[in-house]
Design a protein around this motif. Structure first.
Motif, PDB file in Angstrom:
ATOM      1  N   ASP A   1      10.047 -28.866   0.812  1.00 28.63           N
ATOM      2  CA  ASP A   1       9.015 -28.667  -0.442  1.00 28.63           C
ATOM      3  C   ASP A   1       9.329 -27.164   0.144  1.00 28.63           C
ATOM      4  O   ASP A   1       7.521 -27.018   0.802  1.00 28.63           O
ATOM      5  CB  ASP A   1       7.886 -29.366  -0.646  1.00 28.63           C
ATOM      6  N   HIS A   2       9.298 -25.874  -0.502  1.00 27.03           N
ATOM      7  CA  HIS A   2       9.266 -24.264  -0.148  1.00 27.03           C
ATOM      8  C   HIS A   2       8.055 -23.571  -1.008  1.00 27.03           C
ATOM      9  O   HIS A   2       8.242 -23.681  -2.129  1.00 27.03           O
ATOM     10  CB  HIS A   2      10.305 -23.620  -0.015  1.00 27.03           C
ATOM     11  N   GLY A   3       7.351 -22.016  -0.596  1.00 31.52           N
ATOM     12  CA  GLY A   3       7.114 -21.593  -0.933  1.00 31.52           C
ATOM     13  C   GLY A   3       7.426 -21.111  -2.157  1.00 31.52           C
ATOM     14  O   GLY A   3       9.188 -20.864  -1.565  1.00 31.52           O
TER      15      GLY A   3
ATOM     16  N   ASN B   1      14.092 -15.301  -6.488  1.00 34.39           N
ATOM     17  CA  ASN B   1      13.429 -15.733  -7.526  1.00 34.39           C
ATOM     18  C   ASN B   1      13.441 -16.781  -7.913  1.00 34.39           C
ATOM     19  O   ASN B   1      13.291 -17.390  -8.951  1.00 34.39           O
ATOM     20  CB  ASN B   1      14.762 -15.317  -8.844  1.00 34.39           C
ATOM     21  N   TRP B   2      13.038 -17.539  -7.336  1.00 35.80           N
ATOM     22  CA  TRP B   2      12.556 -19.434  -6.956  1.00 35.80           C
ATOM     23  C   TRP B   2      10.917 -19.244  -6.850  1.00 35.80           C
ATOM     24  O   TRP B   2      10.490 -18.902  -5.545  1.00 35.80           O
ATOM     25  CB  TRP B   2      13.040 -19.853  -6.033  1.00 35.80           C
ATOM     26  N   PRO B   3      10.347 -19.868  -7.652  1.00 35.99           N
ATOM     27  CA  PRO B   3       8.929 -20.692  -7.547  1.00 35.99           C
ATOM     28  C   PRO B   3       9.260 -21.709  -6.566  1.00 35.99           C
ATOM     29  O   PRO B   3      10.312 -22.395  -6.053  1.00 35.99           O
ATOM     30  CB  PRO B   3       8.851 -21.288  -8.976  1.00 35.99           C
ATOM     31  N   ALA B   4       7.667 -22.068  -6.257  1.00 35.66           N
ATOM     32  CA  ALA B   4       8.223 -23.390  -5.641  1.00 35.66           C
ATOM     33  C   ALA B   4       8.670 -23.790  -5.709  1.00 35.66           C
ATOM     34  O   ALA B   4       8.189 -24.451  -7.441  1.00 35.66           O
ATOM     35  CB  ALA B   4       6.398 -23.210  -4.903  1.00 35.66           C
ATOM     36  N   MET B   5       9.426 -24.798  -4.990  1.00 35.21           N
ATOM     37  CA  MET B   5       9.853 -25.668  -5.493  1.00 35.21           C
ATOM     38  C   MET B   5      10.323 -26.941  -4.138  1.00 35.21           C
ATOM     39  O   MET B   5      10.074 -26.422  -3.163  1.00 35.21           O
ATOM     40  CB  MET B   5      11.190 -25.495  -6.247  1.00 35.21           C
ATOM     41  N   THR B   6      10.964 -28.029  -4.377  1.00 40.30           N
ATOM     42  CA  THR B   6      11.491 -29.165  -3.443  1.00 40.30           C
ATOM     43  C   THR B   6      12.681 -28.774  -3.640  1.00 40.30           C
ATOM     44  O   THR B   6      13.372 -29.398  -4.735  1.00 40.30           O
ATOM     45  CB  THR B   6      11.193 -29.990  -3.153  1.00 40.30           C
ATOM     46  N   MET B   7      13.686 -28.641  -2.573  1.00 44.47           N
ATOM     47  CA  MET B   7      15.424 -28.258  -2.380  1.00 44.47           C
ATOM     48  C   MET B   7      15.797 -28.902  -1.320  1.00 44.47           C
ATOM     49  O   MET B   7      15.256 -28.308  -0.376  1.00 44.47           O
ATOM     50  CB  MET B   7      15.632 -27.131  -3.467  1.00 44.47           C
ATOM     51  N   ALA B   8      17.206 -28.651  -1.741  1.00 43.70           N
ATOM     52  CA  ALA B   8      18.126 -29.388  -0.181  1.00 43.70           C
ATOM     53  C   ALA B   8      18.970 -28.033   0.215  1.00 43.70           C
ATOM     54  O   ALA B   8      19.309 -27.103  -0.762  1.00 43.70           O
ATOM     55  CB  ALA B   8      18.990 -30.284  -0.046  1.00 43.70           C
TER      56      ALA B   8
END
Ligand code: CU
Length: 131
Positions: free
Chosen positions: A80-82, A88-95
């Motif tokens: 779950d990153h900032g 160009n990514w908002p904060a989100m949870t990703m693999a």
């Protein structure tokens, strides 16, 4: 003699038809056979990252976040990153792809700072440490 000649003509005509039929089948299969090996790596590629396909060259980024899952066997970690402006990514949870050696000792809930190699719309963790 005349009958034998006709029979031979019919037989050769049938053989020609049979040969044509075989040729058509071979030609129909030919285009699909080489296409399959070429399509396989592309499918693997798009599955390795998220479905945010882009042809951008590899970039790197630093980010922080909280580990939500570790898949050492699968070589992945979910964070779950900032925001990551470089991607160009908002904060989100990703693999992310991550070598098992990097994720050793990490578990869900750990706050981490990590380095990323960005490519093809996904990212690979190149360094990570608990904060
Ligand atoms: Cu993300």
């Amino acid at each position: 003699m005349k009958r034998a000649y006709l029979t031979a003509g019919v037989v050769s005509a049938l053989l020609a038809l049979a040969a044509c039929g075989q040729k058509t089948e071979t030609q129909a299969e030919a285009p699909t056979a080489p296409a399959e090996p070429a399509a396989a790596p592309a499918a693997t590629d798009s599955m390795s990252g998220m479905n945010m396909a882009s042809a951008e060259p590899a970039k790197t980024a630093k980010a922080t976040g909280t580990v939500t899952a570790v898949d050492a066997a699968g070589g992945a970690i979910t964070i779950d990153h900032g925001p990551i402006p470089e991607a160009n990514w908002p904060a989100m949870t990703m693999a992310f792809k991550a070598a098992p050696a990097l994720t050793q000792g990490l578990k869900a809930g750990d706050k981490v700072a990590f380095d990323l190699k960005l490519e093809n719309g996904g990212g690979e963790v190149t360094a990570i440490q608990k904060q």
